[in-house]
Write a protein that holds these residues in place. Sequence first.
Motif, PDB file in Angstrom:
ATOM      1  N   ARG A  45      -7.802  -1.246  -1.960  1.00 16.85           N
ATOM      2  CA  ARG A  45      -6.570  -0.997  -2.718  1.00 16.85           C
ATOM      3  C   ARG A  45      -6.030  -2.298  -3.311  1.00 16.85           C
ATOM      4  NH1 ARG A  45      -1.012  -1.040  -2.095  1.00 16.85           N
ATOM      5  NH2 ARG A  45       0.057   0.538  -3.336  1.00 16.85           N
ATOM      6  N   LYS A  46      -6.032  -3.352  -2.513  1.00 14.71           N
ATOM      7  CA  LYS A  46      -5.492  -4.632  -2.995  1.00 14.71           C
ATOM      8  C   LYS A  46      -6.257  -5.140  -4.217  1.00 14.71           C
ATOM      9  CE  LYS A  46      -3.361  -6.077   1.309  1.00 14.71           C
ATOM     10  NZ  LYS A  46      -3.327  -7.008   2.421  1.00 14.71           N
ATOM     11  N   THR A  47      -7.579  -4.932  -4.242  1.00 18.71           N
ATOM     12  CA  THR A  47      -8.380  -5.352  -5.390  1.00 18.71           C
ATOM     13  C   THR A  47      -7.962  -4.603  -6.648  1.00 18.71           C
ATOM     14  OG1 THR A  47     -10.262  -5.899  -3.973  1.00 18.71           O
ATOM     15  CG2 THR A  47     -10.741  -5.485  -6.295  1.00 18.71           C
ATOM     16  N   LEU A  48      -7.777  -3.296  -6.531  1.00 18.15           N
ATOM     17  CA  LEU A  48      -7.379  -2.506  -7.700  1.00 18.15           C
ATOM     18  C   LEU A  48      -5.921  -2.759  -8.095  1.00 18.15           C
ATOM     19  CD1 LEU A  48      -9.280   0.797  -6.997  1.00 18.15           C
ATOM     20  CD2 LEU A  48      -9.630  -0.751  -8.912  1.00 18.15           C
ATOM     21  N   ILE A  49      -5.058  -2.956  -7.128  1.00 22.27           N
ATOM     22  CA  ILE A  49      -3.647  -3.236  -7.424  1.00 22.27           C
ATOM     23  C   ILE A  49      -3.513  -4.553  -8.193  1.00 22.27           C
ATOM     24  CG2 ILE A  49      -1.436  -3.849  -6.325  1.00 22.27           C
ATOM     25  CD1 ILE A  49      -1.933  -0.865  -6.363  1.00 22.27           C
ATOM     26  N   ALA A  50      -4.406  -5.505  -7.932  1.00 20.45           N
ATOM     27  CA  ALA A  50      -4.343  -6.804  -8.615  1.00 20.45           C
ATOM     28  C   ALA A  50      -4.525  -6.659 -10.126  1.00 20.45           C
ATOM     29  CB  ALA A  50      -5.402  -7.746  -8.041  1.00 20.45           C
ATOM     30  N   THR A  51      -5.203  -5.597 -10.573  1.00 22.06           N
ATOM     31  CA  THR A  51      -5.424  -5.395 -12.015  1.00 22.06           C
ATOM     32  C   THR A  51      -4.286  -4.625 -12.678  1.00 22.06           C
ATOM     33  OG1 THR A  51      -6.616  -3.306 -11.693  1.00 22.06           O
ATOM     34  CG2 THR A  51      -7.921  -5.352 -11.635  1.00 22.06           C
ATOM     35  N   LEU A  52      -3.376  -4.100 -11.903  1.00 26.25           N
ATOM     36  CA  LEU A  52      -2.323  -3.227 -12.398  1.00 26.25           C
ATOM     37  C   LEU A  52      -1.247  -3.899 -13.261  1.00 26.25           C
ATOM     38  CD1 LEU A  52      -1.432  -0.270 -12.307  1.00 26.25           C
ATOM     39  CD2 LEU A  52      -0.234  -0.779 -10.185  1.00 26.25           C
ATOM     40  N   PRO A  53      -0.746  -5.088 -12.919  1.00 28.70           N
ATOM     41  CA  PRO A  53       0.370  -5.652 -13.691  1.00 28.70           C
ATOM     42  C   PRO A  53       0.120  -5.767 -15.194  1.00 28.70           C
ATOM     43  CG  PRO A  53       0.106  -6.866 -11.660  1.00 28.70           C
ATOM     44  CD  PRO A  53      -1.061  -5.905 -11.755  1.00 28.70           C
ATOM     45  N   ALA A  54      -1.113  -5.945 -15.619  1.00 21.78           N
ATOM     46  CA  ALA A  54      -1.413  -6.057 -17.060  1.00 21.78           C
ATOM     47  C   ALA A  54      -1.138  -4.748 -17.800  1.00 21.78           C
ATOM     48  CB  ALA A  54      -2.864  -6.468 -17.252  1.00 21.78           C
ATOM     49  N   MET A  55      -1.040  -3.636 -17.070  1.00 22.69           N
ATOM     50  CA  MET A  55      -0.814  -2.329 -17.698  1.00 22.69           C
ATOM     51  C   MET A  55       0.639  -1.871 -17.612  1.00 22.69           C
ATOM     52  SD  MET A  55      -4.103  -0.234 -16.342  1.00 22.69           S
ATOM     53  CE  MET A  55      -4.748  -1.248 -15.009  1.00 22.69           C
ATOM     54  N   LEU A  56       1.429  -2.522 -16.759  1.00 19.00           N
ATOM     55  CA  LEU A  56       2.773  -2.026 -16.479  1.00 19.00           C
ATOM     56  C   LEU A  56       3.853  -2.754 -17.275  1.00 19.00           C
ATOM     57  CD1 LEU A  56       2.671  -1.519 -12.606  1.00 19.00           C
ATOM     58  CD2 LEU A  56       2.099   0.098 -14.438  1.00 19.00           C
ATOM     59  N   ALA A  57       4.887  -1.991 -17.621  1.00 18.57           N
ATOM     60  CA  ALA A  57       6.039  -2.566 -18.316  1.00 18.57           C
ATOM     61  C   ALA A  57       7.055  -3.125 -17.319  1.00 18.57           C
ATOM     62  CB  ALA A  57       6.698  -1.501 -19.193  1.00 18.57           C
ATOM     63  N   ALA A  58       6.957  -2.711 -16.064  1.00 14.78           N
ATOM     64  CA  ALA A  58       7.867  -3.163 -15.002  1.00 14.78           C
ATOM     65  C   ALA A  58       7.096  -3.122 -13.694  1.00 14.78           C
ATOM     66  CB  ALA A  58       9.084  -2.238 -14.927  1.00 14.78           C
ATOM     67  N   PRO A  59       7.559  -3.843 -12.681  1.00 14.67           N
ATOM     68  CA  PRO A  59       6.867  -3.786 -11.378  1.00 14.67           C
ATOM     69  C   PRO A  59       6.842  -2.363 -10.831  1.00 14.67           C
ATOM     70  CG  PRO A  59       8.490  -5.557 -11.406  1.00 14.67           C
ATOM     71  CD  PRO A  59       8.707  -4.754 -12.664  1.00 14.67           C
ATOM     72  N   GLU A  60       5.794  -2.057 -10.061  1.00 16.40           N
ATOM     73  CA  GLU A  60       5.714  -0.723  -9.478  1.00 16.40           C
ATOM     74  C   GLU A  60       6.815  -0.548  -8.441  1.00 16.40           C
ATOM     75  OE1 GLU A  60       2.076   0.236  -7.438  1.00 16.40           O
ATOM     76  OE2 GLU A  60       2.410  -1.237  -5.883  1.00 16.40           O
ATOM     77  N   HIS A  61       7.224   0.691  -8.260  1.00 24.57           N
ATOM     78  CA  HIS A  61       8.221   1.022  -7.254  1.00 24.57           C
ATOM     79  C   HIS A  61       7.550   1.965  -6.266  1.00 24.57           C
ATOM     80  CE1 HIS A  61      11.567   3.324  -5.496  1.00 24.57           C
ATOM     81  NE2 HIS A  61      12.169   2.163  -5.527  1.00 24.57           N
ATOM     82  N   THR A  62       7.647   1.653  -4.971  1.00 28.06           N
ATOM     83  CA  THR A  62       7.037   2.513  -3.959  1.00 28.06           C
ATOM     84  C   THR A  62       8.070   2.905  -2.912  1.00 28.06           C
ATOM     85  OG1 THR A  62       6.328   0.656  -2.580  1.00 28.06           O
ATOM     86  CG2 THR A  62       4.761   1.448  -4.220  1.00 28.06           C
ATOM     87  N   GLU A  63       7.893   4.120  -2.387  1.00 27.21           N
ATOM     88  CA  GLU A  63       8.721   4.622  -1.291  1.00 27.21           C
ATOM     89  C   GLU A  63       7.840   5.447  -0.386  1.00 27.21           C
ATOM     90  OE1 GLU A  63      12.599   6.509  -1.857  1.00 27.21           O
ATOM     91  OE2 GLU A  63      12.348   6.032  -3.984  1.00 27.21           O
ATOM     92  N   VAL A  64       8.115   5.411   0.887  1.00 30.19           N
ATOM     93  CA  VAL A  64       7.425   6.269   1.836  1.00 30.19           C
ATOM     94  C   VAL A  64       8.401   7.366   2.236  1.00 30.19           C
ATOM     95  CG1 VAL A  64       6.323   6.408   4.097  1.00 30.19           C
ATOM     96  CG2 VAL A  64       5.976   4.384   2.661  1.00 30.19           C
ATOM     97  N   ARG A  65       7.943   8.618   2.066  1.00 27.21           N
ATOM     98  CA  ARG A  65       8.791   9.770   2.371  1.00 27.21           C
ATOM     99  C   ARG A  65       8.152  10.626   3.446  1.00 27.21           C
ATOM    100  NH1 ARG A  65      13.488  10.760  -0.781  1.00 27.21           N
ATOM    101  NH2 ARG A  65      13.577   8.993  -2.169  1.00 27.21           N
ATOM    102  N   PRO A  66       8.902  10.996   4.474  1.00 28.34           N
ATOM    103  CA  PRO A  66       8.348  11.909   5.475  1.00 28.34           C
ATOM    104  C   PRO A  66       8.312  13.338   4.941  1.00 28.34           C
ATOM    105  CG  PRO A  66      10.616  11.400   5.992  1.00 28.34           C
ATOM    106  CD  PRO A  66      10.240  10.556   4.790  1.00 28.34           C
ATOM    107  N   GLY A  67       7.375  14.113   5.417  1.00 29.10           N
ATOM    108  CA  GLY A  67       7.307  15.533   5.080  1.00 29.10           C
ATOM    109  C   GLY A  67       7.234  15.780   3.593  1.00 29.10           C
ATOM    110  N   ALA A  68       7.948  16.805   3.135  1.00 20.27           N
ATOM    111  CA  ALA A  68       7.893  17.207   1.730  1.00 20.27           C
ATOM    112  C   ALA A  68       9.165  16.848   0.973  1.00 20.27           C
ATOM    113  CB  ALA A  68       7.641  18.709   1.642  1.00 20.27           C
TER     114      ALA A  68
END
Length: 185
Positions: free
Chosen positions: A79-102
């Motif tokens: 995952r870290k290898t693929l995430i390293a290529t991501l910033p060149a495609m994004l207009a802003a930093p990614e936002h992540t959240e962990v959610r329990p259940g649904a």
Amino acid sequence: MINPQQANHVTLVITHSVQPGKQSDYEAWLELIMPQAAQFPGHLGVNVLRPVHGENTYTVLIRFDNLDNLFKWTQSAERKTLIATLPAMLAAPEHTEVRPGAAFWFTPVDKAKPGPARWKQFLLTLAVIFPSTLLIPQLVDALLPMSRGTLWGHFLDDACVVALVVWLWMPLLTRLLRNWLIPRR
């Protein structure tokens, strides 16, 4: 930071704002990363909510059976290898959240916007659960008559209903009814 000691069905909600003209690159990136996530223990599925109405925001929902397995994926070298290529495609930093259940089904992408009204959440959930719990037991009974009235038959009914809700109905209906759930202002 994710706490790997907690155990529960969890969803990693990732929001990516893709640069104009980079959507095909991003789609190709998704085609690389999604199968890698599926190789990890406890992976339960992924849904990609693609932009609508000329927007550029993707929401990626990755489900794991527990927080430990999600943590293994998020900290993996793959995952870290693929995430390293991501910033060149994004207009802003990614936002992540962990959610329990649904809980993620009714979470707005933009945190500044309110979520859908509780009555709308209730109606949509009822519209999905009610027909599923009526039809699935009849279908299972017709296909496996020996399951009728058994504990394993009840489990099979419930497993089928939950699978349909999580992997088919809620992703489809929340996408189709997005403007009703959270009206654009």
